[in-house]
Design a protein around this motif. Sequence first.
Motif, mmCIF file in Angstrom:
data_model
loop_
_atom_site.group_PDB
_atom_site.id
_atom_site.type_symbol
_atom_site.label_atom_id
_atom_site.label_comp_id
_atom_site.label_asym_id
_atom_site.label_seq_id
_atom_site.Cartn_x
_atom_site.Cartn_y
_atom_site.Cartn_z
ATOM 1 N N ALA A 225 0.851 -1.197 0.000
ATOM 2 C CA ALA A 225 0.000 0.000 0.000
ATOM 3 C C ALA A 225 0.884 1.245 0.000
ATOM 4 N N GLN A 226 1.104 1.806 -1.181
ATOM 5 C CA GLN A 226 2.007 2.943 -1.333
ATOM 6 C C GLN A 226 1.225 4.258 -1.264
ATOM 7 N N THR A 227 1.783 5.244 -0.573
ATOM 8 C CA THR A 227 1.051 6.483 -0.316
ATOM 9 C C THR A 227 1.732 7.746 -0.832
ATOM 10 N N GLU A 228 3.036 7.680 -1.097
ATOM 11 C CA GLU A 228 3.729 8.909 -1.499
ATOM 12 C C GLU A 228 4.993 8.560 -2.271
ATOM 13 N N TYR A 229 5.261 9.374 -3.320
ATOM 14 C CA TYR A 229 6.464 9.213 -4.137
ATOM 15 C C TYR A 229 7.167 10.563 -4.206
ATOM 16 N N SER A 337 3.083 3.902 9.155
ATOM 17 C CA SER A 337 4.103 4.090 8.127
ATOM 18 C C SER A 337 5.276 3.144 8.359
ATOM 19 N N LEU A 338 5.686 2.465 7.308
ATOM 20 C CA LEU A 338 6.867 1.615 7.350
ATOM 21 C C LEU A 338 8.090 2.431 6.929
ATOM 22 N N THR A 339 9.264 1.860 7.123
ATOM 23 C CA THR A 339 10.484 2.537 6.699
ATOM 24 C C THR A 339 10.433 2.791 5.197
#
Length: 350
Positions: A225-229, A337-339
């Motif tokens: 689950a990606q939230t920001e790039y 949030s993960l690393t």
Amino acid sequence: MVSKVLILAGVIVVAFVLAGGMGLINFGGAPSGGVPQQVVTTVAGTAFSGELDVLLRHANSLDNSDQFQEGANSDIHTVFYKSLDGVQFSSIGEGALGTGGASRVTITPDMNSILYATINVAGMSQLYSDPEFTQATNSRITEFTFEDVTNNGVKEWLYKIGLRGISVPIAGQDASSLSIIDQTWVMAFPVTINSPANILNIGNQAGTVNFIRWELTTPQGTATAQTEYTIQIDKVGGQAGTEFWDVGLTTLEIPNIGIKSLTEFDEQLLSATETLYKFKVGDSADFANANYVITPQNANNVHPIPAKIVTSLSDNGQNDNLDVTLTIKWLDQRGGSLTPITDTVRLDES
């Protein structure tokens, strides 16, 4: 003597087959990943009230061989609710323990033939709910939202289930039945990103195109689950400034989202030599806004995230370099949030 467990399993299998035949469950389609998008629908038929046995099955939508356990301390915890206004909710039951038991709930006339349910990670399970595919699999799920149902500060996936047209109990039964298949993803771990080689001798010609091929690798049968790039460009050596790259022509290709120019990112000038470009998925970093990058079983588990960096380094007799850093933020199964995943590639003028 035939085992009671086998008899119950047979009844559940028959119930799911019948439900599929009656159009209550849609077995077609496939999980698509990306940001969850619901389709608001309705269920026609006569109003329903009375006793209802809900048969739950939790499936891994990316690996058909997986099946998860129901229960507050198992893999997934399901809670059923009634609501008279769609705002205030009262619990009326929980999912039966195991992999396919029936949960009995009482549907009263004031519920307007609507049942609500939250389906959430339980225990220490590393799972994500797949709301879009869950709705696609179950034609009676008319809506899903991500909200704080119990007002405890924690948002949950809430499913609205239309009960109109459910048949009355057949002879020998004291309750009607409803089959629901919950589709779930396993959290991707480990997630790795490659380290492309530095690009040397790019020169100082205006409009020089440089390609960086980042690749995200995840285990098969999982989702992230990606939230920001973010793309951070640091000027290293030579003159300070930000005119050494073309913001409009510099792009990043994001899985499920497509090619995005840096002009579509939020730009932050960190210093005279450091600029950060941030692309945030949705309005908040939570499960409802996350970009789910999925890897089905036996599928390619490499997800390219290529960047095109267009440079115009100065002809000043100095070695002008750019450090380009990609950072991806993602969520764990609890929404924390993960690393971040990160890598830096240097673009070297010499």
